[in-house]
Design a protein around this motif. Structure first.
Motif, PDB file in Angstrom:
ATOM      1  N   LEU A   1       0.805  -1.225   0.000  1.00  0.00           N
ATOM      2  CA  LEU A   1       0.000   0.000   0.000  1.00  0.00           C
ATOM      3  C   LEU A   1       0.837   1.274   0.000  1.00  0.00           C
ATOM      4  O   LEU A   1       0.396   2.305  -0.494  1.00  0.00           O
TER       5      LEU A   1
ATOM      6  N   ALA B   1      -0.626   4.897   0.941  1.00  0.00           N
ATOM      7  CA  ALA B   1      -2.077   4.666   0.928  1.00  0.00           C
ATOM      8  C   ALA B   1      -2.527   3.845   2.141  1.00  0.00           C
ATOM      9  O   ALA B   1      -3.723   3.768   2.425  1.00  0.00           O
TER      10      ALA B   1
ATOM     11  N   TYR C   1      -2.453   4.602   5.144  1.00  0.00           N
ATOM     12  CA  TYR C   1      -3.118   5.445   6.128  1.00  0.00           C
ATOM     13  C   TYR C   1      -4.619   5.555   5.883  1.00  0.00           C
ATOM     14  O   TYR C   1      -5.357   5.956   6.762  1.00  0.00           O
ATOM     15  N   LYS C   2      -5.061   5.200   4.702  1.00  0.00           N
ATOM     16  CA  LYS C   2      -6.489   5.234   4.386  1.00  0.00           C
ATOM     17  C   LYS C   2      -7.208   3.985   4.881  1.00  0.00           C
ATOM     18  O   LYS C   2      -8.436   3.942   4.914  1.00  0.00           O
ATOM     19  N   GLU C   3      -6.433   2.972   5.256  1.00  0.00           N
ATOM     20  CA  GLU C   3      -7.010   1.715   5.739  1.00  0.00           C
ATOM     21  C   GLU C   3      -7.430   1.865   7.197  1.00  0.00           C
ATOM     22  O   GLU C   3      -6.680   2.396   8.014  1.00  0.00           O
ATOM     23  N   LYS C   4      -8.589   1.378   7.529  1.00  0.00           N
ATOM     24  CA  LYS C   4      -9.135   1.548   8.875  1.00  0.00           C
ATOM     25  C   LYS C   4      -8.267   0.912   9.961  1.00  0.00           C
ATOM     26  O   LYS C   4      -8.082   1.467  11.035  1.00  0.00           O
TER      27      LYS C   4
ATOM     28  N   ASN D   1      -5.353   2.641  12.309  1.00  0.00           N
ATOM     29  CA  ASN D   1      -5.609   3.619  13.368  1.00  0.00           C
ATOM     30  C   ASN D   1      -4.713   3.421  14.585  1.00  0.00           C
ATOM     31  O   ASN D   1      -4.600   4.304  15.419  1.00  0.00           O
TER      32      ASN D   1
END
Length: 185
Positions: A30, A33, A35-38, A41
């Protein structure tokens, strides 16, 4: 009197976590990208995270007592530091580490102490972390906190934030680190 320790430069918010092989592969695939994955967190949680000012050539430091500049030895910042190392998890079952966060936010951080009777630079102490082995960059220091006479600041604030770029996740293969250690490197 009020003592002010004022910095301007680059803010860092970095975290180092042990991750599974599948998460390590996903982070590699990724890149930024991730950081866009839930499930990412968790990147700001944990014991090996830091948020502070990068001690690099761009850092400006000013110390004042009741608004009047005072002199101090900047080399004292690096007198005592904690080294964050790739070897931290070698004794664990972890096979990979992952670094997430940012290290390029233009901003400032100010520490203030009230009721300081006289300034003694020897009473300043610094909580500094060294991340160079993790980040793959020499002399990678982060100033986490400043104390005066053993006291945390009465006021601590961030200012002039101008945005940041999240780094692509850095994945460290602990088996490779274990082989380096076994070879004496």
């Amino acid at each position: 009197m009020q003592l002010v320790f004022d910095t301007r430069g680059h803010c860092c918010d970095l975290a180092l976590h042990p991750v599974s092989e599948s998460t390590a592969n996903r982070m590699r695939d990724l890149g930024a990208a991730a950081y866009k994955e839930k499930y990412v967190n968790w990147w700001r949680k944990g014991n090996t995270a830091t948020c502070g000012m990068r001690l690099d050539g761009d850092l400006l430091l000013r110390i004042s007592l009741d608004g009047k500049p005072v002199n101090f030895d900047k080399s004292a910042l690096l007198k005592d530091y904690v080294e964050i190392r790739r070897r931290m998890y070698l004794e664990s079952k972890a096979n990979h580490l992952c670094v997430l966060g940012y290290d390029n936010e233009p901003c400032g951080c100010i520490w203030k102490w009230n009721e300081v009777t006289a300034f003694d630079p020897a009473k300043l102490s610094y909580q500094v972390q060294k991340w160079d082995r993790i980040m793959g960059e020499p002399d990678y220091y982060i100033l986490d906190n400043v104390l005066y006479d053993g006291r945390f600041a009465d006021e601590h604030s961030w200012c002039e934030s101008k945005g940041f770029d999240l780094i692509a996740p850095i994945v460290i293969d602990l088996d490779e680190v274990r082989r380096e250690v076994a070879a004496g490197r």
